[in-house]
Design a protein around this motif. Structure first.
Motif, PDB file in Angstrom:
ATOM      1  N   PRO A  58      49.333  75.471   8.534  1.00 12.63           N
ATOM      2  CA  PRO A  58      49.460  74.455   9.291  1.00 12.63           C
ATOM      3  C   PRO A  58      50.611  73.393   8.736  1.00 12.63           C
ATOM      4  CG  PRO A  58      47.381  75.003   9.024  1.00 12.63           C
ATOM      5  CD  PRO A  58      47.930  75.793   8.213  1.00 12.63           C
ATOM      6  N   GLU A  59      51.304  72.728   9.563  1.00  9.28           N
ATOM      7  CA  GLU A  59      52.274  71.701   9.045  1.00  9.28           C
ATOM      8  C   GLU A  59      51.254  70.377   8.541  1.00  9.28           C
ATOM      9  OE1 GLU A  59      55.398  71.686   8.531  1.00  9.28           O
ATOM     10  OE2 GLU A  59      55.507  73.893   9.484  1.00  9.28           O
ATOM     11  N   LEU A  60      50.381  70.240   9.152  1.00 11.48           N
ATOM     12  CA  LEU A  60      49.598  68.881   8.511  1.00 11.48           C
ATOM     13  C   LEU A  60      49.162  69.223   7.281  1.00 11.48           C
ATOM     14  CD1 LEU A  60      48.215  66.180   9.086  1.00 11.48           C
ATOM     15  CD2 LEU A  60      46.335  67.494  10.027  1.00 11.48           C
ATOM     16  N   ALA A  61      48.500  70.535   7.112  1.00 17.08           N
ATOM     17  CA  ALA A  61      48.039  70.879   5.790  1.00 17.08           C
ATOM     18  C   ALA A  61      49.205  70.739   4.379  1.00 17.08           C
ATOM     19  CB  ALA A  61      47.277  72.192   5.710  1.00 17.08           C
ATOM     20  N   LYS A  62      50.459  71.362   5.193  1.00 17.87           N
ATOM     21  CA  LYS A  62      51.436  71.246   3.991  1.00 17.87           C
ATOM     22  C   LYS A  62      51.793  70.126   3.698  1.00 17.87           C
ATOM     23  CE  LYS A  62      53.654  75.338   5.582  1.00 17.87           C
ATOM     24  NZ  LYS A  62      55.099  76.016   6.116  1.00 17.87           N
ATOM     25  N   GLY A 112      49.276  68.331   1.457  1.00 15.03           N
ATOM     26  CA  GLY A 112      48.812  69.128   0.123  1.00 15.03           C
ATOM     27  C   GLY A 112      47.417  69.888   0.182  1.00 15.03           C
ATOM     28  N   ILE A 113      46.998  70.285   1.252  1.00 14.26           N
ATOM     29  CA  ILE A 113      45.688  70.569   1.496  1.00 14.26           C
ATOM     30  C   ILE A 113      45.681  72.349   0.937  1.00 14.26           C
ATOM     31  CG2 ILE A 113      43.902  71.227   2.810  1.00 14.26           C
ATOM     32  CD1 ILE A 113      44.289  68.967   4.535  1.00 14.26           C
ATOM     33  N   GLU A 114      44.878  72.795   0.112  1.00  9.31           N
ATOM     34  CA  GLU A 114      44.786  74.009  -0.422  1.00  9.31           C
ATOM     35  C   GLU A 114      43.270  74.222  -0.493  1.00  9.31           C
ATOM     36  OE1 GLU A 114      48.638  74.738  -3.222  1.00  9.31           O
ATOM     37  OE2 GLU A 114      46.777  74.387  -4.179  1.00  9.31           O
ATOM     38  N   GLY A 115      42.836  75.628  -0.610  1.00  9.73           N
ATOM     39  CA  GLY A 115      41.630  75.849  -0.684  1.00  9.73           C
ATOM     40  C   GLY A 115      41.256  77.186   0.021  1.00  9.73           C
ATOM     41  N   ILE A 116      39.783  77.571   0.182  1.00  8.91           N
ATOM     42  CA  ILE A 116      39.222  78.603   0.601  1.00  8.91           C
ATOM     43  C   ILE A 116      38.704  78.120   1.918  1.00  8.91           C
ATOM     44  CG2 ILE A 116      37.559  80.380   0.269  1.00  8.91           C
ATOM     45  CD1 ILE A 116      38.175  80.156  -2.790  1.00  8.91           C
ATOM     46  N   GLY A 151      42.581  70.017   7.740  1.00  7.67           N
ATOM     47  CA  GLY A 151      44.233  69.969   8.063  1.00  7.67           C
ATOM     48  C   GLY A 151      44.699  71.198   9.064  1.00  7.67           C
ATOM     49  N   GLY A 152      43.856  71.557   9.929  1.00  7.03           N
ATOM     50  CA  GLY A 152      44.239  72.661  10.941  1.00  7.03           C
ATOM     51  C   GLY A 152      44.040  74.026  10.138  1.00  7.03           C
ATOM     52  N   CYS A 153      43.712  73.984   8.949  1.00  6.96           N
ATOM     53  CA  CYS A 153      43.588  75.454   8.221  1.00  6.96           C
ATOM     54  C   CYS A 153      42.272  76.049   9.019  1.00  6.96           C
ATOM     55  CB  CYS A 153      43.198  75.450   6.772  1.00  6.96           C
ATOM     56  SG  CYS A 153      44.858  74.848   6.000  1.00  6.96           S
ATOM     57  N   ASP A 154      41.083  75.295   9.252  1.00  4.21           N
ATOM     58  CA  ASP A 154      39.892  75.857  10.040  1.00  4.21           C
ATOM     59  C   ASP A 154      40.304  76.540  11.291  1.00  4.21           C
ATOM     60  OD1 ASP A 154      39.020  74.914   7.637  1.00  4.21           O
ATOM     61  OD2 ASP A 154      37.887  73.452   8.746  1.00  4.21           O
ATOM     62  N   GLU A 155      41.074  76.107  12.143  1.00  9.71           N
ATOM     63  CA  GLU A 155      41.204  76.415  13.463  1.00  9.71           C
ATOM     64  C   GLU A 155      42.269  77.518  13.504  1.00  9.71           C
ATOM     65  OE1 GLU A 155      41.388  73.524  12.312  1.00  9.71           O
ATOM     66  OE2 GLU A 155      39.961  72.194  13.732  1.00  9.71           O
ATOM     67  N   GLU A 156      43.336  77.555  12.463  1.00 14.24           N
ATOM     68  CA  GLU A 156      44.212  78.552  12.154  1.00 14.24           C
ATOM     69  C   GLU A 156      43.531  79.993  11.944  1.00 14.24           C
ATOM     70  OE1 GLU A 156      47.864  80.870  11.995  1.00 14.24           O
ATOM     71  OE2 GLU A 156      47.343  78.777  13.014  1.00 14.24           O
ATOM     72  N   PHE A 197      44.240  79.812   1.222  1.00 17.35           N
ATOM     73  CA  PHE A 197      45.465  78.926   1.503  1.00 17.35           C
ATOM     74  C   PHE A 197      45.806  78.063   0.266  1.00 17.35           C
ATOM     75  CE2 PHE A 197      43.384  79.029   5.705  1.00 17.35           C
ATOM     76  CZ  PHE A 197      44.294  79.174   6.553  1.00 17.35           C
ATOM     77  N   ARG A 198      47.155  78.590  -0.060  1.00 11.26           N
ATOM     78  CA  ARG A 198      47.676  77.926  -1.366  1.00 11.26           C
ATOM     79  C   ARG A 198      49.146  77.630  -1.038  1.00 11.26           C
ATOM     80  NH1 ARG A 198      46.589  82.039  -6.090  1.00 11.26           N
ATOM     81  NH2 ARG A 198      44.641  81.143  -5.596  1.00 11.26           N
ATOM     82  N   LEU A 199      49.759  76.652  -1.540  1.00  7.86           N
ATOM     83  CA  LEU A 199      51.006  76.111  -1.118  1.00  7.86           C
ATOM     84  C   LEU A 199      51.905  76.750  -2.210  1.00  7.86           C
ATOM     85  CD1 LEU A 199      50.469  72.309  -0.352  1.00  7.86           C
ATOM     86  CD2 LEU A 199      51.393  74.148   1.216  1.00  7.86           C
ATOM     87  N   GLN A 200      53.117  77.320  -2.006  1.00  2.58           N
ATOM     88  CA  GLN A 200      53.905  77.682  -2.851  1.00  2.58           C
ATOM     89  C   GLN A 200      54.679  76.567  -3.905  1.00  2.58           C
ATOM     90  OE1 GLN A 200      56.956  79.882  -0.837  1.00  2.58           O
ATOM     91  NE2 GLN A 200      55.405  81.547  -0.223  1.00  2.58           N
ATOM     92  N   GLN A 201      54.694  76.864  -4.904  1.00  2.77           N
ATOM     93  CA  GLN A 201      55.230  75.734  -6.013  1.00  2.77           C
ATOM     94  C   GLN A 201      56.876  75.829  -5.662  1.00  2.77           C
ATOM     95  OE1 GLN A 201      53.458  73.861  -7.634  1.00  2.77           O
ATOM     96  NE2 GLN A 201      51.538  74.567  -7.239  1.00  2.77           N
TER      97      GLN A 201
END
Length: 215
Positions: free
Chosen positions: A140-144, A147-151, A175-180, A210-214
């Motif tokens: 999700p763009e909001l999570a990006k 900077g939301i990461e996690g399980i 951050g929209g990850c749950d809905e995704e 969910f993990r953002l790329q460095q």
């Protein structure tokens, strides 16, 4: 002059005297056994024997038979009466009187709900595996931006037909990850679980990272 005394040696004739004495003892012993005293033996005739008492046998006894059991007296039974029985009069309700019908209780179905297993002999499997699941996920763009990461952990039930039921999030990160995660899991296909040769309902959990790329 003194007369001369002649000495006699008795030991010289000792064997002779011993033999003569032994022979004399044997003769006396033999004569004693051959000498019989006269006995007055009187033979009894057959008639002089006392008659033996006769042998008496005990009488033969016979076991007495037990008397037969007494005959039970028969109780006279009542003779049935063949007269016709008059049936009681039946009071029929008045059909002109219409009373409200009684409402019957609703039928209750005794159908038992199938048991939901936590583990089965053959667990349900996602067709395509985790690769198909992660390929359908869009971060999700909001999570990006946040900077939301996690399980995210989702829980759901796979029924006997392989369909998803009772899908919910038991751990989210926002951050929209749950809905995704809910959206992507609904897109997947599953094979049903098997227990004792029958398809069963199985409760499952799916963990998604969910993990953002460095950069």
């Amino acid at each position: 002059m003194k007369p001369s005394r002649r000495k006699i040696d008795l030991r010289k004739n000792y064997p002779l005297f011993f033999e003569l004495g032994l022979i004399s003892a044997l003769l006396i012993f033999i004569a004693a056994f051959k000498f019989h005293l006269p006995t007055n033996f009187h033979s009894l005739s057959d008639n002089e024997f006392e008659a033996e008492p006769p042998i008496t046998l005990s009488p033969i006894t016979f076991q007495k038979q037990s008397p037969p059991p007494p005959v039970l007296a028969r109780i006279p039974a009542e003779i049935p009466n063949d007269d016709p029985i008059d049936p009681p009069a039946i009071d029929f309700a008045d059909f002109d009187d219409v009373s409200p019908a009684i409402d019957l209780p609703p039928e209750t179905k005794n159908r038992e709900e199938p048991e939901i297993l936590e583990k089965a002999e053959y667990m349900p499997e996602m067709k395509g595996g985790l690769n198909a699941l992660y390929n359908d996920i869009k971060y999700p763009e909001l999570a990006k931006r946040s900077g939301i990461e996690g399980i995210v952990i989702a829980e759901f039930i796979i029924n006997e037909k392989g369909e998803i039921e009772d899908l919910k999030i038991v751990r989210g990160i926002g951050g929209g990850c749950d809905e995704e995660v809910l959206r992507v899991i609904k897109l997947q296909s599953f094979t049903p679980g098997i227990q004792n040769g029958n398809f069963v309902k199985v409760r499952m959990k799916q963990v998604i990272h969910f993990r953002l790329q460095q950069q």
